[in-house]
Design a protein around this motif. Structure first.
Motif, PDB file in Angstrom:
ATOM      1  N   ASP A 134      35.710  28.229  93.280  1.00 30.30           N
ATOM      2  CA  ASP A 134      35.258  27.332  94.365  1.00 30.30           C
ATOM      3  C   ASP A 134      35.361  25.865  93.986  1.00 30.30           C
ATOM      4  OD1 ASP A 134      32.158  26.485  93.454  1.00 30.30           O
ATOM      5  OD2 ASP A 134      32.860  28.377  92.659  1.00 30.30           O
ATOM      6  N   SER A 177      26.405  34.798  86.045  1.00 35.04           N
ATOM      7  CA  SER A 177      26.470  34.515  87.487  1.00 35.04           C
ATOM      8  C   SER A 177      27.308  35.571  88.193  1.00 35.04           C
ATOM      9  CB  SER A 177      27.097  33.143  87.737  1.00 35.04           C
ATOM     10  OG  SER A 177      26.358  32.144  87.107  1.00 35.04           O
ATOM     11  N   ALA A 220      31.218  33.000  91.972  1.00 29.22           N
ATOM     12  CA  ALA A 220      29.854  33.515  92.110  1.00 29.22           C
ATOM     13  C   ALA A 220      29.062  32.657  93.094  1.00 29.22           C
ATOM     14  CB  ALA A 220      29.177  33.531  90.747  1.00 29.22           C
ATOM     15  N   GLY A 236      25.857  29.870  75.385  1.00 29.01           N
ATOM     16  CA  GLY A 236      25.583  30.673  74.199  1.00 29.01           C
ATOM     17  C   GLY A 236      24.217  31.310  74.143  1.00 29.01           C
TER      18      GLY A 236
HETATM   19  N1  LIG Z   1      30.678  26.177  90.927  1.00 27.67           N
HETATM   20  C1  LIG Z   1      30.433  27.310  90.249  1.00 27.67           C
HETATM   21  N2  LIG Z   1      29.636  27.290  89.156  1.00 27.67           N
HETATM   22  C2  LIG Z   1      29.417  28.447  88.491  1.00 27.67           C
HETATM   23  C3  LIG Z   1      30.011  29.675  88.899  1.00 27.67           C
HETATM   24  N3  LIG Z   1      29.632  30.641  88.027  1.00 27.67           N
HETATM   25  C4  LIG Z   1      28.815  30.048  87.132  1.00 27.67           C
HETATM   26  N4  LIG Z   1      28.682  28.734  87.395  1.00 27.67           N
HETATM   27  C5  LIG Z   1      27.856  27.760  86.623  1.00 27.67           C
HETATM   28  O1  LIG Z   1      28.308  27.751  85.272  1.00 27.67           O
HETATM   29  C6  LIG Z   1      27.195  27.662  84.362  1.00 27.67           C
HETATM   30  C7  LIG Z   1      27.203  28.859  83.398  1.00 27.67           C
HETATM   31  O2  LIG Z   1      26.987  30.041  84.138  1.00 27.67           O
HETATM   32  P1  LIG Z   1      26.448  31.399  83.452  1.00 27.67           P
HETATM   33  O3  LIG Z   1      26.584  32.453  84.483  1.00 27.67           O
HETATM   34  O4  LIG Z   1      25.096  31.198  82.831  1.00 27.67           O
HETATM   35  O5  LIG Z   1      27.524  31.562  82.292  1.00 27.67           O
HETATM   36  P2  LIG Z   1      27.572  32.615  81.085  1.00 27.67           P
HETATM   37  O6  LIG Z   1      29.000  32.870  80.846  1.00 27.67           O
HETATM   38  O7  LIG Z   1      26.704  33.789  81.380  1.00 27.67           O
HETATM   39  O8  LIG Z   1      26.982  31.759  79.896  1.00 27.67           O
HETATM   40  P3  LIG Z   1      26.403  32.262  78.443  1.00 27.67           P
HETATM   41  O9  LIG Z   1      24.986  32.692  78.700  1.00 27.67           O
HETATM   42  O10 LIG Z   1      26.539  31.030  77.630  1.00 27.67           O
HETATM   43  O11 LIG Z   1      27.256  33.362  77.950  1.00 27.67           O
HETATM   44  C8  LIG Z   1      25.947  27.599  85.238  1.00 27.67           C
HETATM   45  O12 LIG Z   1      25.600  26.236  85.409  1.00 27.67           O
HETATM   46  C9  LIG Z   1      26.389  28.209  86.565  1.00 27.67           C
HETATM   47  O13 LIG Z   1      25.664  27.726  87.676  1.00 27.67           O
HETATM   48  C10 LIG Z   1      30.858  29.660  90.068  1.00 27.67           C
HETATM   49  O14 LIG Z   1      31.447  30.666  90.507  1.00 27.67           O
HETATM   50  N5  LIG Z   1      31.040  28.453  90.696  1.00 27.67           N
END
Ligand SMILES: Nc1nc2c(ncn2[C@@H]2O[C@H](COP(=O)(O)OP(=O)(O)OP(=O)(O)O)[C@@H](O)[C@H]2O)c(=O)[nH]1
Length: 204
Positions: free
Chosen positions: A157, A41, A185, A59
């Protein structure tokens, strides 16, 4: 300034990482953090597109995904990129093991130890949960190996000002770092500041 991304490749083996010739020897920024910390994100919000895969299933990313970031549009692949982003697999998903090295694919440590163009490691920590030992472990490793790093606190947030300040203070104390940049994000809070830090690396 916004840079437009070009997906370079997905690699699970050092010999498949983009070579200097391919990357024009430009500075590389690595994004590291526990699974589900919000890495994809954040990358999407930085580059203003959905190039990195966002998932509610922790993951998913098990390879290093490289993106070349270019100024302007057009014949992007022929011009020198300004930066390379390296999206590393999330760690910490396995429920039992707590050691970074045993959970993380074996190609990560050689990447962090040997990648010549690696200019900055962005370490993502979640502001919504208490400090995590595997995050401390990673940050300690980067300090010991003298890799430049910047810790960012994700999902800011979701908590209010006072709670966020307390969370950041606890994370700084536990990880023994002077600075943690809160970002979201969802609302883009902190994204401009982070971009200016990345551009400083590009211009160095
Ligand atoms: N409220 C909120 N939710 C977020 C934010 N960033 C990510 N999320 C949520 O957190 C979850 C994981 O986000 P990803 O960006 O897929 O996380 P990642 O670290 O890439 O995950 P992996 O693919 O497991 O490595 C999702 O449901 C997103 O919508 C943020 O800034 N605010």
């Amino acid at each position: 300034m916004r840079l437009s991304p070009v997906f370079l490749l997905s690699a699970t083996d050092v010999s498949h990482f983009p070579t200097k010739a391919k990357t024009f020897d430009v500075p590389e920024i690595a994004f590291l953090g526990r699974s589900n910390v919000g890495k994809s994100s954040l990358i999407n919000s930085l580059i203003g597109s959905k190039e990195a895969h966002v998932s509610s299933t922790p993951g998913r990313t098990r390879a290093i995904n490289f993106f070349a970031l270019h100024e302007g549009a057009g014949e992007k692949k022929k011009i020198r990129p300004t930066l390379i982003f390296a999206d590393l697999p999330g760690y910490g998903y396995a429920k039992i093991s707590r050691s970074i090295s045993s959970e993380w694919p074996t190609f990560i440590e050689p990447y962090l130890a040997n990648r010549e163009t690696l200019a900055l490691c962005i370490c993502l920590v979640d502001t919504n949960i208490p400090p995590q030992p595997n995050d401390t472990q990673l940050i300690t490793y980067l300090k010991q190996s003298q890799r430049p790093y910047l810790v960012v606190g994700t999902k800011s947030d979701r908590i209010s000002g006072n709670v966020l300040s307390k969370s950041i203070a606890a994370l700084k104390r536990e990880h023994e770092v002077d600075e943690i940049l809160p970002i979201s994000a969802k609302t883009d809070a902190g994204i401009k500041t982070l971009w200016s830090r990345l551009m400083a690396v590009a211009e160095d």
